[in-house]
Design a protein around this motif. Structure first.
Motif, PDB file in Angstrom:
ATOM      1  N   PRO A 141      17.983   3.344   3.563  1.00  0.00           N
ATOM      2  CA  PRO A 141      17.749   3.037   2.150  1.00  0.00           C
ATOM      3  C   PRO A 141      16.602   2.041   1.951  1.00  0.00           C
ATOM      4  O   PRO A 141      16.518   1.032   2.640  1.00  0.00           O
ATOM      5  N   LEU A 142      15.714   2.408   1.035  1.00  0.00           N
ATOM      6  CA  LEU A 142      14.557   1.603   0.648  1.00  0.00           C
ATOM      7  C   LEU A 142      13.544   1.413   1.774  1.00  0.00           C
ATOM      8  O   LEU A 142      12.706   0.512   1.718  1.00  0.00           O
ATOM      9  N   ASP A 143      13.589   2.290   2.781  1.00  0.00           N
ATOM     10  CA  ASP A 143      12.569   2.268   3.833  1.00  0.00           C
ATOM     11  C   ASP A 143      11.197   2.293   3.165  1.00  0.00           C
ATOM     12  O   ASP A 143      10.930   3.142   2.316  1.00  0.00           O
ATOM     13  N   PRO A 144      10.297   1.360   3.508  1.00  0.00           N
ATOM     14  CA  PRO A 144       9.034   1.275   2.776  1.00  0.00           C
ATOM     15  C   PRO A 144       8.123   2.484   2.956  1.00  0.00           C
ATOM     16  O   PRO A 144       7.443   2.884   2.014  1.00  0.00           O
ATOM     17  N   VAL A 145       8.096   3.075   4.147  1.00  0.00           N
ATOM     18  CA  VAL A 145       7.222   4.232   4.370  1.00  0.00           C
ATOM     19  C   VAL A 145       7.748   5.434   3.583  1.00  0.00           C
ATOM     20  O   VAL A 145       6.991   6.121   2.891  1.00  0.00           O
ATOM     21  N   ALA A 146       9.057   5.674   3.669  1.00  0.00           N
ATOM     22  CA  ALA A 146       9.654   6.796   2.925  1.00  0.00           C
ATOM     23  C   ALA A 146       9.515   6.577   1.426  1.00  0.00           C
ATOM     24  O   ALA A 146       9.194   7.508   0.681  1.00  0.00           O
ATOM     25  N   SER A 147       9.751   5.345   0.973  1.00  0.00           N
ATOM     26  CA  SER A 147       9.622   5.037  -0.456  1.00  0.00           C
ATOM     27  C   SER A 147       8.199   5.271  -0.941  1.00  0.00           C
ATOM     28  O   SER A 147       7.977   5.827  -2.025  1.00  0.00           O
ATOM     29  N   ASN A 148       7.234   4.841  -0.153  1.00  0.00           N
ATOM     30  CA  ASN A 148       5.838   5.015  -0.535  1.00  0.00           C
ATOM     31  C   ASN A 148       5.474   6.495  -0.624  1.00  0.00           C
ATOM     32  O   ASN A 148       4.839   6.933  -1.585  1.00  0.00           O
ATOM     33  N   GLU A 149       5.875   7.267   0.380  1.00  0.00           N
ATOM     34  CA  GLU A 149       5.571   8.702   0.367  1.00  0.00           C
ATOM     35  C   GLU A 149       6.212   9.395  -0.835  1.00  0.00           C
ATOM     36  O   GLU A 149       5.585  10.228  -1.494  1.00  0.00           O
ATOM     37  N   LEU A 150       7.467   9.059  -1.111  1.00  0.00           N
ATOM     38  CA  LEU A 150       8.162   9.677  -2.245  1.00  0.00           C
ATOM     39  C   LEU A 150       7.485   9.289  -3.558  1.00  0.00           C
ATOM     40  O   LEU A 150       7.263  10.142  -4.429  1.00  0.00           O
ATOM     41  N   ALA A 151       7.132   8.030  -3.704  1.00  0.00           N
ATOM     42  CA  ALA A 151       6.487   7.572  -4.936  1.00  0.00           C
ATOM     43  C   ALA A 151       5.123   8.225  -5.130  1.00  0.00           C
ATOM     44  O   ALA A 151       4.760   8.591  -6.255  1.00  0.00           O
ATOM     45  N   VAL A 152       4.353   8.379  -4.050  1.00  0.00           N
ATOM     46  CA  VAL A 152       3.060   9.062  -4.154  1.00  0.00           C
ATOM     47  C   VAL A 152       3.273  10.510  -4.595  1.00  0.00           C
ATOM     48  O   VAL A 152       2.541  11.031  -5.444  1.00  0.00           O
ATOM     49  N   ALA A 164       9.127  -0.203  -7.067  1.00  0.00           N
ATOM     50  CA  ALA A 164       9.726  -1.491  -7.415  1.00  0.00           C
ATOM     51  C   ALA A 164      10.997  -1.752  -6.612  1.00  0.00           C
ATOM     52  O   ALA A 164      11.214  -2.876  -6.128  1.00  0.00           O
ATOM     53  N   GLU A 165      11.840  -0.738  -6.453  1.00  0.00           N
ATOM     54  CA  GLU A 165      13.085  -0.926  -5.699  1.00  0.00           C
ATOM     55  C   GLU A 165      12.794  -1.265  -4.244  1.00  0.00           C
ATOM     56  O   GLU A 165      13.429  -2.149  -3.662  1.00  0.00           O
ATOM     57  N   SER A 166      11.854  -0.576  -3.636  1.00  0.00           N
ATOM     58  CA  SER A 166      11.537  -0.854  -2.238  1.00  0.00           C
ATOM     59  C   SER A 166      10.854  -2.212  -2.087  1.00  0.00           C
ATOM     60  O   SER A 166      11.100  -2.934  -1.115  1.00  0.00           O
ATOM     61  N   ARG A 199      11.450  -4.856  -3.738  1.00  0.00           N
ATOM     62  CA  ARG A 199      12.445  -5.928  -3.790  1.00  0.00           C
ATOM     63  C   ARG A 199      12.917  -6.286  -2.381  1.00  0.00           C
ATOM     64  O   ARG A 199      13.178  -7.445  -2.082  1.00  0.00           O
ATOM     65  N   LEU A 200      13.028  -5.292  -1.524  1.00  0.00           N
ATOM     66  CA  LEU A 200      13.471  -5.520  -0.147  1.00  0.00           C
ATOM     67  C   LEU A 200      12.299  -5.799   0.793  1.00  0.00           C
ATOM     68  O   LEU A 200      12.441  -6.495   1.794  1.00  0.00           O
ATOM     69  N   HIS A 201      11.126  -5.265   0.460  1.00  0.00           N
ATOM     70  CA  HIS A 201       9.940  -5.399   1.315  1.00  0.00           C
ATOM     71  C   HIS A 201       8.775  -5.943   0.489  1.00  0.00           C
ATOM     72  O   HIS A 201       7.780  -5.254   0.270  1.00  0.00           O
ATOM     73  N   PRO A 202       8.872  -7.196   0.020  1.00  0.00           N
ATOM     74  CA  PRO A 202       7.877  -7.714  -0.925  1.00  0.00           C
ATOM     75  C   PRO A 202       6.481  -7.878  -0.352  1.00  0.00           C
ATOM     76  O   PRO A 202       5.531  -8.055  -1.107  1.00  0.00           O
ATOM     77  N   GLU A 203       6.327  -7.822   0.962  1.00  0.00           N
ATOM     78  CA  GLU A 203       5.012  -8.000   1.569  1.00  0.00           C
ATOM     79  C   GLU A 203       4.434  -6.689   2.092  1.00  0.00           C
ATOM     80  O   GLU A 203       3.426  -6.696   2.804  1.00  0.00           O
ATOM     81  N   ASN A 204       5.025  -5.556   1.727  1.00  0.00           N
ATOM     82  CA  ASN A 204       4.547  -4.272   2.233  1.00  0.00           C
ATOM     83  C   ASN A 204       3.288  -3.859   1.469  1.00  0.00           C
ATOM     84  O   ASN A 204       3.341  -3.537   0.278  1.00  0.00           O
ATOM     85  N   LEU A 205       2.161  -3.886   2.164  1.00  0.00           N
ATOM     86  CA  LEU A 205       0.863  -3.680   1.498  1.00  0.00           C
ATOM     87  C   LEU A 205       0.682  -2.281   0.902  1.00  0.00           C
ATOM     88  O   LEU A 205       0.168  -2.168  -0.218  1.00  0.00           O
ATOM     89  N   PRO A 206       1.077  -1.194   1.571  1.00  0.00           N
ATOM     90  CA  PRO A 206       0.931   0.112   0.924  1.00  0.00           C
ATOM     91  C   PRO A 206       1.727   0.215  -0.382  1.00  0.00           C
ATOM     92  O   PRO A 206       1.241   0.778  -1.367  1.00  0.00           O
ATOM     93  N   LEU A 207       2.934  -0.350  -0.406  1.00  0.00           N
ATOM     94  CA  LEU A 207       3.728  -0.320  -1.640  1.00  0.00           C
ATOM     95  C   LEU A 207       3.039  -1.112  -2.747  1.00  0.00           C
ATOM     96  O   LEU A 207       2.932  -0.650  -3.888  1.00  0.00           O
ATOM     97  N   ILE A 208       2.579  -2.309  -2.411  1.00  0.00           N
ATOM     98  CA  ILE A 208       1.924  -3.166  -3.407  1.00  0.00           C
ATOM     99  C   ILE A 208       0.677  -2.474  -3.961  1.00  0.00           C
ATOM    100  O   ILE A 208       0.483  -2.383  -5.178  1.00  0.00           O
ATOM    101  N   LYS A 209      -0.162  -1.991  -3.060  1.00  0.00           N
ATOM    102  CA  LYS A 209      -1.431  -1.392  -3.481  1.00  0.00           C
ATOM    103  C   LYS A 209      -1.207  -0.128  -4.295  1.00  0.00           C
ATOM    104  O   LYS A 209      -1.840   0.072  -5.350  1.00  0.00           O
ATOM    105  N   ASN A 210      -0.309   0.726  -3.837  1.00  0.00           N
ATOM    106  CA  ASN A 210      -0.089   1.986  -4.549  1.00  0.00           C
ATOM    107  C   ASN A 210       0.610   1.784  -5.890  1.00  0.00           C
ATOM    108  O   ASN A 210       0.374   2.548  -6.827  1.00  0.00           O
ATOM    109  N   LEU A 211       1.453   0.758  -6.005  1.00  0.00           N
ATOM    110  CA  LEU A 211       2.013   0.442  -7.324  1.00  0.00           C
ATOM    111  C   LEU A 211       0.893  -0.018  -8.254  1.00  0.00           C
ATOM    112  O   LEU A 211       0.849   0.362  -9.429  1.00  0.00           O
ATOM    113  N   GLY A 212      -0.031  -0.802  -7.730  1.00  0.00           N
ATOM    114  CA  GLY A 212      -1.185  -1.212  -8.535  1.00  0.00           C
ATOM    115  C   GLY A 212      -2.010  -0.029  -9.004  1.00  0.00           C
ATOM    116  O   GLY A 212      -2.441   0.037 -10.157  1.00  0.00           O
TER     117      GLY A 212
END
Length: 198
Positions: free
Chosen positions: A112-123, A139-141, A143-156
């Protein structure tokens, strides 16, 4: 602006994470409704070997072969997210977005909330125009991985180009630059967003 985080980088992250996890210890496939600690999972040598072969297929853009082999891997080992992530990538590359989404969701059931899987699904959601679902997934991922750069950048990127939310995009890119201050492209995006915000 051309904002792209390459899928190849994500594939390397997914592969690298799994290579740390897949050992040559024998164990039969087991499933659980609860997430497992991936570092404690012992995986059979044949699963490890087939996963590595599937990775080679992905890197060689032999996506149908990768799908076939990864289906065999996840049939034998359901506890880890990385094979499902790579299966989703392979499905997506063959144009099968329905099965790609299912694979990414299965990865998130395994971790749950794995950052790589979350990023791929969100993309994937973003590319399908499902912007609210993409934002929620990021956003959900985060919360658990606040320093994950792909999540941060892709949300931006989502906030900037698709939601037209300058403040959201600016917050994400400024957060990203805290960890990657040398990224000149993102620094330019921040300057542009500040100009647009004023």
């Amino acid at each position: 602006m051309n904002h792209i985080l390459t899928r190849g980088n994500l594939l390397r992250v997914s592969v690298g994470a799994l290579l740390l996890l897949l050992g040559a210890c024998a164990s039969g496939p087991q499933t659980s409704n609860r997430p497992v600690d991936p570092m404690s999972v012992k995986v059979s040598g044949s699963v490890n070997r087939d996963f590595l072969q599937a990775v080679e297929y992905l890197q060689g853009e032999r996506y149908p072969e990768a799908v076939e082999l990864l289906l065999s891997v996840v049939e034998r080992e359901q506890r880890l997210s990385a094979p499902y992530v790579n299966l989703g990538i392979a499905y997506y590359k063959t144009g099968d977005e329905k099965h790609a989404e299912e694979a990414f969701l299965q990865a998130l059931r395994a971790a749950p909330l794995d950052p790589v899987a979350s990023n791929e699904l969100a993309v994937l959601y973003r590319r399908q125009g499902r912007f609210d679902e993409a934002k929620k997934t990021y956003a959900e991922s985060l919360r658990l991985h606040p320093e994950n750069l792909p999540l941060i950048k892709n949300l931006g990127i989502l906030c900037d180009l698709y939601l037209q939310d300058v403040n959201c995009a600016l917050a994400q890119f400024e957060q990203y630059l805290k960890y990657q201050p040398e990224d000149a492209k993102v620094a330019i995006w921040v300057t542009d967003l500040k100009r647009r915000a004023n």
